[in-house]
Design a protein around this motif. Sequence first.
Motif, PDB file in Angstrom:
ATOM      1  N   ASN A 341       0.805  -1.502   0.104  1.00  0.00           N
ATOM      2  CA  ASN A 341       0.067   0.463  -0.073  1.00  0.00           C
ATOM      3  C   ASN A 341       1.178   1.558  -0.066  1.00  0.00           C
ATOM      4  OD1 ASN A 341      -2.370  -0.582  -0.101  1.00  0.00           O
ATOM      5  ND2 ASN A 341      -3.161  -1.129   1.732  1.00  0.00           N
ATOM      6  N   GLY A 342       1.754   1.268   0.014  1.00  0.00           N
ATOM      7  CA  GLY A 342       3.075   2.994  -0.534  1.00  0.00           C
ATOM      8  C   GLY A 342       4.199   2.554   0.096  1.00  0.00           C
ATOM      9  N   GLN A 343       3.822   2.191   1.509  1.00  0.00           N
ATOM     10  CA  GLN A 343       4.588   1.808   2.168  1.00  0.00           C
ATOM     11  C   GLN A 343       5.871   0.645   2.333  1.00  0.00           C
ATOM     12  OE1 GLN A 343       1.440   1.029   5.514  1.00  0.00           O
ATOM     13  NE2 GLN A 343       2.990   2.047   6.179  1.00  0.00           N
ATOM     14  N   THR A 344       7.597   1.682   2.402  1.00  0.00           N
ATOM     15  CA  THR A 344       8.576   0.820   1.572  1.00  0.00           C
ATOM     16  C   THR A 344       8.533  -0.543   3.065  1.00  0.00           C
ATOM     17  OG1 THR A 344       9.113   2.381   0.933  1.00  0.00           O
ATOM     18  CG2 THR A 344      11.261   0.620   1.444  1.00  0.00           C
ATOM     19  N   VAL A 345       8.541  -1.511   2.386  1.00  0.00           N
ATOM     20  CA  VAL A 345       9.058  -2.713   3.472  1.00  0.00           C
ATOM     21  C   VAL A 345      10.326  -2.855   3.539  1.00  0.00           C
ATOM     22  CG1 VAL A 345       8.803  -5.138   4.142  1.00  0.00           C
ATOM     23  CG2 VAL A 345       6.790  -3.504   2.066  1.00  0.00           C
ATOM     24  N   ASP A 346      11.065  -1.561   4.627  1.00  0.00           N
ATOM     25  CA  ASP A 346      12.886  -1.910   4.648  1.00  0.00           C
ATOM     26  C   ASP A 346      12.832  -3.465   5.291  1.00  0.00           C
ATOM     27  OD1 ASP A 346      13.074   0.352   4.678  1.00  0.00           O
ATOM     28  OD2 ASP A 346      12.095   0.824   6.382  1.00  0.00           O
ATOM     29  N   ALA A 347      12.587  -4.241   6.050  1.00  0.00           N
ATOM     30  CA  ALA A 347      13.260  -5.257   6.732  1.00  0.00           C
ATOM     31  C   ALA A 347      11.297  -6.512   6.659  1.00  0.00           C
ATOM     32  CB  ALA A 347      13.464  -5.377   8.179  1.00  0.00           C
ATOM     33  N   ALA A 348      11.664  -7.397   6.711  1.00  0.00           N
ATOM     34  CA  ALA A 348      10.717  -8.419   6.555  1.00  0.00           C
ATOM     35  C   ALA A 348      10.051  -8.641   7.796  1.00  0.00           C
ATOM     36  CB  ALA A 348      10.956 -10.401   6.607  1.00  0.00           C
ATOM     37  N   THR A 349      10.578  -8.604   8.598  1.00  0.00           N
ATOM     38  CA  THR A 349       9.315  -8.210  10.282  1.00  0.00           C
ATOM     39  C   THR A 349       8.611  -7.404   9.385  1.00  0.00           C
ATOM     40  OG1 THR A 349      11.424  -6.866  10.646  1.00  0.00           O
ATOM     41  CG2 THR A 349      10.806  -9.559  11.660  1.00  0.00           C
ATOM     42  N   ASP A 350       8.849  -6.041   9.066  1.00  0.00           N
ATOM     43  CA  ASP A 350       7.825  -4.796   8.662  1.00  0.00           C
ATOM     44  C   ASP A 350       6.344  -5.112   7.924  1.00  0.00           C
ATOM     45  OD1 ASP A 350       9.331  -2.457   9.587  1.00  0.00           O
ATOM     46  OD2 ASP A 350      10.394  -2.990   7.555  1.00  0.00           O
ATOM     47  N   LEU A 351       6.491  -6.366   7.589  1.00  0.00           N
ATOM     48  CA  LEU A 351       5.323  -6.365   6.755  1.00  0.00           C
ATOM     49  C   LEU A 351       4.805  -7.415   7.589  1.00  0.00           C
ATOM     50  CD1 LEU A 351       4.300  -7.095   3.358  1.00  0.00           C
ATOM     51  CD2 LEU A 351       5.101  -9.184   3.626  1.00  0.00           C
ATOM     52  N   PRO A 352       4.914  -8.107   8.017  1.00  0.00           N
ATOM     53  CA  PRO A 352       3.429  -8.760   8.723  1.00  0.00           C
ATOM     54  C   PRO A 352       2.957  -8.116  10.016  1.00  0.00           C
ATOM     55  CG  PRO A 352       5.322  -9.747   9.415  1.00  0.00           C
ATOM     56  CD  PRO A 352       5.657  -9.410   8.673  1.00  0.00           C
ATOM     57  N   ARG A 353       3.695  -6.796  10.501  1.00  0.00           N
ATOM     58  CA  ARG A 353       2.851  -5.403  10.900  1.00  0.00           C
ATOM     59  C   ARG A 353       1.646  -4.993   9.896  1.00  0.00           C
ATOM     60  NH1 ARG A 353       8.001  -5.669  14.031  1.00  0.00           N
ATOM     61  NH2 ARG A 353       8.484  -4.407  12.716  1.00  0.00           N
ATOM     62  N   MET A 354       2.573  -4.097   8.852  1.00  0.00           N
ATOM     63  CA  MET A 354       1.400  -3.232   7.739  1.00  0.00           C
ATOM     64  C   MET A 354       0.026  -4.140   7.310  1.00  0.00           C
ATOM     65  SD  MET A 354       5.127  -2.793   4.829  1.00  0.00           S
ATOM     66  CE  MET A 354       6.266  -1.406   5.632  1.00  0.00           C
ATOM     67  N   VAL A 355       0.704  -5.668   6.798  1.00  0.00           N
ATOM     68  CA  VAL A 355      -0.426  -6.380   6.661  1.00  0.00           C
ATOM     69  C   VAL A 355      -1.437  -6.738   7.747  1.00  0.00           C
ATOM     70  CG1 VAL A 355      -0.933  -8.634   5.702  1.00  0.00           C
ATOM     71  CG2 VAL A 355       0.371  -7.789   4.859  1.00  0.00           C
ATOM     72  N   GLY A 356      -1.154  -7.347   8.931  1.00  0.00           N
ATOM     73  CA  GLY A 356      -2.170  -7.014  10.147  1.00  0.00           C
ATOM     74  C   GLY A 356      -2.413  -5.943  10.442  1.00  0.00           C
ATOM     75  N   ASP A 357      -1.964  -5.015  10.701  1.00  0.00           N
ATOM     76  CA  ASP A 357      -3.903  -3.833  10.856  1.00  0.00           C
ATOM     77  C   ASP A 357      -4.035  -3.391   9.481  1.00  0.00           C
ATOM     78  OD1 ASP A 357      -1.305  -3.109  13.184  1.00  0.00           O
ATOM     79  OD2 ASP A 357      -0.526  -2.413  12.310  1.00  0.00           O
ATOM     80  N   THR A 358      -4.098  -3.645   8.411  1.00  0.00           N
ATOM     81  CA  THR A 358      -4.917  -3.783   7.181  1.00  0.00           C
ATOM     82  C   THR A 358      -6.205  -4.856   7.794  1.00  0.00           C
ATOM     83  OG1 THR A 358      -3.440  -3.541   5.471  1.00  0.00           O
ATOM     84  CG2 THR A 358      -5.473  -3.757   5.015  1.00  0.00           C
ATOM     85  N   LYS A 359      -7.012  -3.918   7.323  1.00  0.00           N
ATOM     86  CA  LYS A 359      -8.593  -4.629   7.506  1.00  0.00           C
ATOM     87  C   LYS A 359      -8.911  -5.518   7.113  1.00  0.00           C
ATOM     88  CE  LYS A 359     -13.559  -3.526   8.308  1.00  0.00           C
ATOM     89  NZ  LYS A 359     -14.754  -2.295   8.718  1.00  0.00           N
ATOM     90  N   PRO A 360      -9.262  -6.830   7.182  1.00  0.00           N
ATOM     91  CA  PRO A 360      -9.949  -7.950   6.306  1.00  0.00           C
ATOM     92  C   PRO A 360     -10.708  -6.970   5.377  1.00  0.00           C
ATOM     93  CG  PRO A 360      -9.739  -8.549   8.715  1.00  0.00           C
ATOM     94  CD  PRO A 360      -9.076  -7.409   8.653  1.00  0.00           C
TER      95      PRO A 360
END
Length: 499
Positions: A341-360
């Motif tokens: 969603n336009g947010q840069t994934v700097d590290a692999a651990t960033d992705l679960p938080r980005m996706v997890g905070d997104t409403k299903p």
Amino acid sequence: MTILPLRKFFAAAVVAVCLPFAPLTALAAPAANLPDFTDLVDKVGPSVVNIRTTTRVTLSPRGLPPGMDNGDMSEFFRRFFGIPVPQGPQGGQSPRGGQGGGQDSGPDSGNDTEQSSGVGSGFIMTSDGYVMTNAHVVDDADSIYVTLTDKREFKAKLIGVDDRTDVAVVKIQANNLPAITIGDSNKVRVGEWVLAIGSPFGLENTVTAGIVSAKGRDTGDYLPFIQTDVAVNPGNSGGPLINMQGEVIGINSQIYSRTGGFMGISFAIPIDEAMRVADQLKATGKVTRGRIAVAIGEVTKDVADSLGLPKAQGALVSSVEPGGPADKAGIQPGDIIQKFNGQTVDAATDLPRMVGDTKPGTRSTITIWRKGTTRDLPITVAELQPDKGTKADQRKAPEPKPRAANALGLSVTDLTADQLSQLKIKGGVMVDSVDGPAARAGLQKGDIILRVGDTDITGAKQFQEVTSRLDSQKMVAILVRRGDNTQFVPLRPRNPGQK
């Protein structure tokens, strides 16, 4: 002449030597800069609570633990105290202070009693009685008791827990409580003074201080912890981490220890993360998170260099769940997820938080790197379900076909149509034996080679042709599947005749 003890003599000598060269103001300056926490503690202290939990256990009619009869206890008291075991009366005084007899005095009856199961800390979120703590503080508790600094104690109702972030919310029936001020953990700076208030080892309202020693310390899927050197011990869990403005910026949750006690490093959940969880717990009693159904790994510098990535960042897709959101979006093992969603994934651990905070159900955009180019893929986020164990792939490798050696130290065989169907892949070759560069990199017999560099592998003959053209001066990324996981392995081809 005055004779000083040796330790005092050296102290006096040092002062005598130093004073002529250093003004008094210079010596006093460091003391003037030390923080004073007294007003801060007076302000925040009443918002911190002690939490104790109990579990219900069943005692035998004579007050003995389950599984231990009167003969066992008689022998224990006789050996170690020289006295007979206290007898539970039949019709007299009972072990719990009441009168014996009645329905609990039969030989097979038992008594339920509350037994202390843990002590922790927490803090008052709202003046109407919502209290935040750690999930592990209230785990498996039958009853939860909250004690305020004015010694009032309340039996609390559990509102909800979230094990992934170790956050829990409980509620007590009280009003006009001193709620804590919520800070902004994004503004935390490494080196700033902070303090913790809690109940280490059951010692209520204990204050310890230190500094923030690191930020964004990844020790879990959804938690970029705040690392401090504040003394935190068992019983501090769930208590607040406070900044110099009297705001809570984190929840003290974990320590690094080899002994069970404080060793100089402690971790706090950022309050921004905790409040997002707490708001959902208050509203629905649970936390809903998004998922895209991929397994990911770190993009190392070697992988980035071998793929031509400008820098080592993003999340490497190691496997894709069939039929999941990522599979439907066209994401493949070996892709590098660079943005969500336009947010840069700097590290692999960033992705679960980005996706997890997104409403299903949210339609999002994911940016991937594949074979030297980037592309945007639309993806619909699904709801994350409770973790389920996955079984390792236990398929047996078929009888190997004639092998073909190459510059990578790999001997491979073609895959049958049935194997391709079972593995749900369109091409690849199976490793029959390894040596040289491949062996040193950890490849094993039975691994599946899917890609060499940017070239998809379709068979053993084509694999041999591709590897024969590799430059021994350049690293090459080999996309390898092992079981259900896929990852890039950087290799440097060997020169002819090299082992």
